[in-house]
Design a protein around this motif. Structure first.
Motif, PDB file in Angstrom:
ATOM      1  N   LEU A 200      49.521  35.154  46.520  1.00 43.53           N
ATOM      2  CA  LEU A 200      48.798  34.830  45.290  1.00 43.53           C
ATOM      3  C   LEU A 200      49.743  34.298  44.219  1.00 43.53           C
ATOM      4  O   LEU A 200      49.401  33.357  43.486  1.00 43.53           O
ATOM      5  CB  LEU A 200      48.060  36.066  44.775  1.00 43.53           C
ATOM      6  N   ALA A 201      50.935  34.876  44.125  1.00 46.51           N
ATOM      7  CA  ALA A 201      51.924  34.386  43.155  1.00 46.51           C
ATOM      8  C   ALA A 201      52.341  32.957  43.502  1.00 46.51           C
ATOM      9  O   ALA A 201      52.469  32.105  42.606  1.00 46.51           O
ATOM     10  CB  ALA A 201      53.134  35.306  43.121  1.00 46.51           C
ATOM     11  N   GLU A 202      52.536  32.697  44.775  1.00 42.73           N
ATOM     12  CA  GLU A 202      52.893  31.341  45.211  1.00 42.73           C
ATOM     13  C   GLU A 202      51.773  30.351  44.897  1.00 42.73           C
ATOM     14  O   GLU A 202      52.017  29.230  44.419  1.00 42.73           O
ATOM     15  CB  GLU A 202      53.210  31.334  46.709  1.00 42.73           C
ATOM     16  N   GLN A 203      50.534  30.760  45.134  1.00 42.23           N
ATOM     17  CA  GLN A 203      49.400  29.887  44.810  1.00 42.23           C
ATOM     18  C   GLN A 203      49.318  29.644  43.312  1.00 42.23           C
ATOM     19  O   GLN A 203      49.022  28.527  42.865  1.00 42.23           O
ATOM     20  CB  GLN A 203      48.096  30.495  45.324  1.00 42.23           C
ATOM     21  N   THR A 204      49.567  30.673  42.512  1.00 40.38           N
ATOM     22  CA  THR A 204      49.549  30.519  41.058  1.00 40.38           C
ATOM     23  C   THR A 204      50.622  29.527  40.615  1.00 40.38           C
ATOM     24  O   THR A 204      50.362  28.650  39.774  1.00 40.38           O
ATOM     25  CB  THR A 204      49.763  31.889  40.374  1.00 40.38           C
TER      26      THR A 204
ATOM     27  N   GLU B 254      50.637  48.713  52.779  1.00 42.72           N
ATOM     28  CA  GLU B 254      51.513  48.330  51.670  1.00 42.72           C
ATOM     29  C   GLU B 254      52.163  46.975  51.923  1.00 42.72           C
ATOM     30  O   GLU B 254      52.253  46.147  51.009  1.00 42.72           O
ATOM     31  CB  GLU B 254      52.607  49.390  51.467  1.00 42.72           C
TER      32      GLU B 254
ATOM     33  N   GLN C 220      49.575  44.297  51.435  1.00 45.82           N
ATOM     34  CA  GLN C 220      49.320  44.101  50.005  1.00 45.82           C
ATOM     35  C   GLN C 220      50.454  43.324  49.344  1.00 45.82           C
ATOM     36  O   GLN C 220      50.221  42.448  48.508  1.00 45.82           O
ATOM     37  CB  GLN C 220      49.140  45.458  49.304  1.00 45.82           C
ATOM     38  N   ARG C 221      51.684  43.636  49.719  1.00 42.41           N
ATOM     39  CA  ARG C 221      52.841  42.924  49.165  1.00 42.41           C
ATOM     40  C   ARG C 221      52.797  41.442  49.555  1.00 42.41           C
ATOM     41  O   ARG C 221      53.020  40.568  48.729  1.00 42.41           O
ATOM     42  CB  ARG C 221      54.141  43.559  49.658  1.00 42.41           C
ATOM     43  N   ARG C 222      52.470  41.183  50.812  1.00 45.44           N
ATOM     44  CA  ARG C 222      52.372  39.788  51.264  1.00 45.44           C
ATOM     45  C   ARG C 222      51.256  39.052  50.539  1.00 45.44           C
ATOM     46  O   ARG C 222      51.398  37.878  50.186  1.00 45.44           O
ATOM     47  CB  ARG C 222      52.136  39.732  52.773  1.00 45.44           C
ATOM     48  N   LEU C 223      50.145  39.748  50.326  1.00 47.60           N
ATOM     49  CA  LEU C 223      49.029  39.144  49.612  1.00 47.60           C
ATOM     50  C   LEU C 223      49.428  38.821  48.175  1.00 47.60           C
ATOM     51  O   LEU C 223      49.138  37.721  47.668  1.00 47.60           O
ATOM     52  CB  LEU C 223      47.821  40.082  49.631  1.00 47.60           C
ATOM     53  N   LYS C 224      50.118  39.735  47.503  1.00 45.24           N
ATOM     54  CA  LYS C 224      50.574  39.481  46.137  1.00 45.24           C
ATOM     55  C   LYS C 224      51.541  38.302  46.096  1.00 45.24           C
ATOM     56  O   LYS C 224      51.472  37.463  45.186  1.00 45.24           O
ATOM     57  CB  LYS C 224      51.242  40.729  45.561  1.00 45.24           C
ATOM     58  N   GLU C 225      52.443  38.231  47.075  1.00 44.32           N
ATOM     59  CA  GLU C 225      53.386  37.115  47.134  1.00 44.32           C
ATOM     60  C   GLU C 225      52.645  35.797  47.356  1.00 44.32           C
ATOM     61  O   GLU C 225      52.974  34.777  46.740  1.00 44.32           O
ATOM     62  CB  GLU C 225      54.421  37.335  48.235  1.00 44.32           C
TER      63      GLU C 225
END
Length: 159
Positions: free
Chosen positions: A142-146, A132, A135-140
């Motif tokens: 990806l959001a930063e890259q976006t 978990e 996954q949270r770090r990955l989402k963060e």
């Protein structure tokens, strides 16, 4: 005259049903052998930790046997042992001693299995928490890259 543990050990093939298609390598062998060891050591050692039984149960779990399978084998050994003792032992006190020792060994096996299950549950929970967090770090990320891409696209339009 043979000791009680030796007389019970003679019942090995009957209890383990080796002639009837049972296996000498079956997990039930460890349960039966633990009962014989407890009888040989006397009642003082019956309630104690049997490292050989602990090792055998842990090995069976490591090789993929389920907790239910091992408990089922222990139950089957106890049922067969009780029938064999009723037939083979003439003294009710000896029969009761064997059954009490058998119950203690089956209980010890159940404790070993439950502790292993609790340990596995803790490890599984820790692995799930790590997953978990990843996954949270990955989402963060990806959001930063976006956000970075959006900012760069905005900067690129200005030129």
């Amino acid at each position: 005259m043979m000791d009680l543990d030796e007389r019970v050990a003679v019942l090995r093939d009957e209890v383990l049903d080796i002639a009837g298609g049972g296996s000498e390598d079956a997990p039930a062998v460890a349960i039966f052998d633990a009962i014989v060891r407890a009888l040989a050591g006397g009642m003082d050692s019956a309630g104690g930790l049997d490292l050989t039984l602990h090792d055998a149960v842990a090995r069976r779990l490591a090789w993929g046997d389920t907790e239910e399978t091992i408990l089922s084998d222990a139950e089957l050994v106890f049922a067969r042992l009780s029938r064999a003792c009723q037939r083979a032992l003439r003294d009710p006190e000896e029969e009761m001693l064997v059954l009490e020792t058998g119950a203690e060994v089956v209980g010890a096996a159940a404790r070993i299995i439950s502790l292993a299950a609790v340990g596995r549950g803790g490890r599984d929970r820790a692995a799930a928490l790590r997953e978990e967090l990843a996954q949270r770090r990955l989402k963060e990320a990806l959001a930063e890259q976006t956000r970075t891409l959006a900012r760069l696209e905005g900067d690129g339009r200005q030129f």
